[in-house]
Scaffold this motif. Structure first.
Motif, PDB file in Angstrom:
ATOM      1  N   THR A   1       0.732  -1.236   0.053  1.00 18.33           N
ATOM      2  CA  THR A   1      -0.067  -0.019  -0.067  1.00 18.33           C
ATOM      3  C   THR A   1       0.870   1.203  -0.012  1.00 18.33           C
ATOM      4  O   THR A   1       0.490   2.287  -0.520  1.00 18.33           O
ATOM      5  N   VAL A   2       2.008   1.255   0.783  1.00 19.61           N
ATOM      6  CA  VAL A   2       2.954   2.346   0.602  1.00 19.61           C
ATOM      7  C   VAL A   2       3.325   2.518  -0.726  1.00 19.61           C
ATOM      8  O   VAL A   2       3.420   3.493  -1.172  1.00 19.61           O
ATOM      9  N   THR A   3       3.659   1.256  -1.348  1.00 21.53           N
ATOM     10  CA  THR A   3       4.122   1.654  -2.710  1.00 21.53           C
ATOM     11  C   THR A   3       2.949   2.087  -3.492  1.00 21.53           C
ATOM     12  O   THR A   3       3.298   2.944  -4.486  1.00 21.53           O
ATOM     13  N   LEU A   4       1.828   1.646  -3.450  1.00 21.92           N
ATOM     14  CA  LEU A   4       0.766   2.315  -4.449  1.00 21.92           C
ATOM     15  C   LEU A   4       0.355   3.733  -4.057  1.00 21.92           C
ATOM     16  O   LEU A   4       0.154   4.567  -4.854  1.00 21.92           O
ATOM     17  N   ILE A   5       0.876   4.172  -2.593  1.00 23.81           N
ATOM     18  CA  ILE A   5       0.707   5.574  -2.479  1.00 23.81           C
ATOM     19  C   ILE A   5       1.691   6.312  -3.189  1.00 23.81           C
ATOM     20  O   ILE A   5       1.394   7.346  -3.722  1.00 23.81           O
ATOM     21  N   ALA A   6       3.022   5.618  -3.494  1.00 23.86           N
ATOM     22  CA  ALA A   6       4.004   6.506  -4.100  1.00 23.86           C
ATOM     23  C   ALA A   6       3.784   6.565  -5.740  1.00 23.86           C
ATOM     24  O   ALA A   6       3.646   7.604  -6.381  1.00 23.86           O
TER      25      ALA A   6
ATOM     26  N   ILE B   1     -10.573  -0.789  -6.424  1.00 20.86           N
ATOM     27  CA  ILE B   1     -10.413  -1.876  -7.095  1.00 20.86           C
ATOM     28  C   ILE B   1      -9.119  -2.325  -6.833  1.00 20.86           C
ATOM     29  O   ILE B   1      -8.511  -3.611  -6.609  1.00 20.86           O
ATOM     30  N   ALA B   2      -7.893  -1.521  -6.999  1.00 21.74           N
ATOM     31  CA  ALA B   2      -6.518  -1.586  -6.910  1.00 21.74           C
ATOM     32  C   ALA B   2      -6.377  -1.949  -5.560  1.00 21.74           C
ATOM     33  O   ALA B   2      -5.412  -2.772  -5.257  1.00 21.74           O
ATOM     34  N   THR B   3      -7.156  -1.356  -4.532  1.00 20.26           N
ATOM     35  CA  THR B   3      -6.806  -1.821  -2.996  1.00 20.26           C
ATOM     36  C   THR B   3      -7.243  -3.233  -2.897  1.00 20.26           C
ATOM     37  O   THR B   3      -6.553  -4.047  -2.172  1.00 20.26           O
ATOM     38  N   LEU B   4      -8.181  -3.657  -3.449  1.00 19.74           N
ATOM     39  CA  LEU B   4      -8.985  -4.969  -3.252  1.00 19.74           C
ATOM     40  C   LEU B   4      -7.899  -6.047  -3.855  1.00 19.74           C
ATOM     41  O   LEU B   4      -7.815  -7.212  -3.217  1.00 19.74           O
TER      42      LEU B   4
ATOM     43  N   VAL C   1      11.417  -5.103  -4.386  1.00 22.32           N
ATOM     44  CA  VAL C   1      10.702  -4.601  -5.488  1.00 22.32           C
ATOM     45  C   VAL C   1       9.963  -3.413  -5.173  1.00 22.32           C
ATOM     46  O   VAL C   1      10.019  -2.187  -5.555  1.00 22.32           O
ATOM     47  N   PRO C   2       9.184  -3.309  -3.973  1.00 23.47           N
ATOM     48  CA  PRO C   2       8.604  -2.320  -3.490  1.00 23.47           C
ATOM     49  C   PRO C   2       9.511  -0.889  -3.123  1.00 23.47           C
ATOM     50  O   PRO C   2       9.222   0.035  -3.223  1.00 23.47           O
ATOM     51  N   CYS C   3      10.614  -1.375  -2.676  1.00 26.93           N
ATOM     52  CA  CYS C   3      11.457  -0.551  -2.031  1.00 26.93           C
ATOM     53  C   CYS C   3      12.133   0.421  -3.294  1.00 26.93           C
ATOM     54  O   CYS C   3      12.215   1.585  -3.318  1.00 26.93           O
ATOM     55  N   THR C   4      12.357  -0.531  -4.189  1.00 24.71           N
ATOM     56  CA  THR C   4      12.990   0.286  -5.424  1.00 24.71           C
ATOM     57  C   THR C   4      12.097   1.148  -6.118  1.00 24.71           C
ATOM     58  O   THR C   4      12.351   2.208  -6.613  1.00 24.71           O
TER      59      THR C   4
END
Length: 325
Positions: free
Chosen positions: A117-122, A146-149, A196-199
């Protein structure tokens, strides 16, 4: 997240619960900080959930992601932290086989959802700043829901497969709750939940910072003949944006990196660093305590929401339509 992962060949280690002969005061000293951290995590994220859910003005794509983050972090405080803190303090797993499997699944689920979710916020902030017109037309609250689900469902499928299907399994040794995970699965988990999320977060926030700086430069060019006070406002906004982005990236790395370093060391060298791993895991969970501070308390709307909540004005008629921006 791959809690207490060991090499598949290691199996169940010979381990028994130590006898505890400490006084009640020692127990209180040990459990009080743990209870305080869990309570702070629950209360902080619960306030975010109430704020975003109650006030219709806050039903925006960005805030829906914050809501998802708060829900996952709330579950960390309600379920994961109390059990894990008790496990560490008692130096023994006392909750049985079924709870061991359930704890592993829930812990992996909520922490991976939080990271993604932190990645989606970015991603959301990058799209909003890079393509503002396309963002306003294409990225609606429904799309973000939808993306969150999908994020929650993917994390559930991924973690269930990782822990129970791909040749891996969870077993209760005497006094321990152990996930038997091979090196390949551990490496995949490292990539999916951390690298991957961190990058992505670092790359996207770097782009956001560069774009924001260009915008500020353009605004300054238009304000050449304006007052110096407006220029000072632009300088202040630029510094504030830089500080916030730096905090977001730094805290994300600070809380996640130690845990995955320990996992790599344990998985590939069989080094006896399990105490360090326990400390790193607690540090990992503390990210759920910090998240509502970073992603909510920096916003004025959250401060206004808190005032309305603590003064019980949220119980007034049509309070959901109040202006909190």
């Amino acid at each position: 997240m791959n809690l207490t992962a060991v090499n598949q060949s290691d199996g169940c280690q010979e381990y028994f619960c130590p006898e505890r002969s400490v006084s009640l005061s020692v127990y209180v000293i040990q459990y009080e900080p743990a209870a305080a951290v869990a309570l702070l995590t629950v209360c902080g994220n619960l306030l975010v959930i109430i704020s975003v859910s109650h006030f219709k003005q806050l039903h925006t794509p960005a805030n829906i992601l914050i809501l998802s983050l708060a829900v996952s972090d709330l579950l960390v405080g309600v379920f994961v932290m109390p059990i894990y803190f008790s496990w560490v303090i008692e130096s023994c797993w006392i909750f049985g086989t079924v709870m061991c499997s359930f704890f592993k699944l829930v812990a992996c689920q909520v922490t991976s959802v939080s990271v993604h979710t932190v990645t989606l916020i970015a991603v959301d902030r990058f799209l909003a700043l890079s393509y503002p017109f396309v963002y306003s037309e294409k990225i609606s609250p429904t799309v973000i829901c939808i993306a969150t689900l999908c994020n929650w469902l993917f994390s559930l499928f991924y973690n269930f497969t990782l822990l129970f299907i791909s040749g891996n399994f969870t077993v209760v040794c005497p006094g321990e709750c152990v996930s038997i995970v091979d090196e390949v699965s551990s490496l995949i988990d490292l990539l999916v939940v951390f690298l991957v999320p961190c990058t992505l977060i670092i790359i996207l926030y770097t782009h956001v910072f560069v774009i924001a700086k260009k915008h500020v430069t353009a605004i300054r060019a238009l304000q050449v003949h304006n007052s110096t006070s407006k220029n000072r406002v632009s300088d202040k906004s630029e510094r504030k944006a830089a500080i916030l982005l730096g905090i977001l990236v730094f805290v994300f790395l600070l809380f996640l990196l130690p845990y995955y370093i320990c996992i790599l060391v344990i998985s590939y060298s069989n080094a006896d660093v399990f105490f360090v791993r326990d400390v790193a895991t607690i540090f990992f969970f503390l990210n759920s305590t910090i998240n509502p501070i970073i992603y909510a308390l920096f916003y004025p709307w959250f401060q206004k929401s808190l005032k309305l909540i603590f003064t019980f004005k949220v119980f007034n008629k049509d309070s959901s339509l109040m202006n909190v921006q």
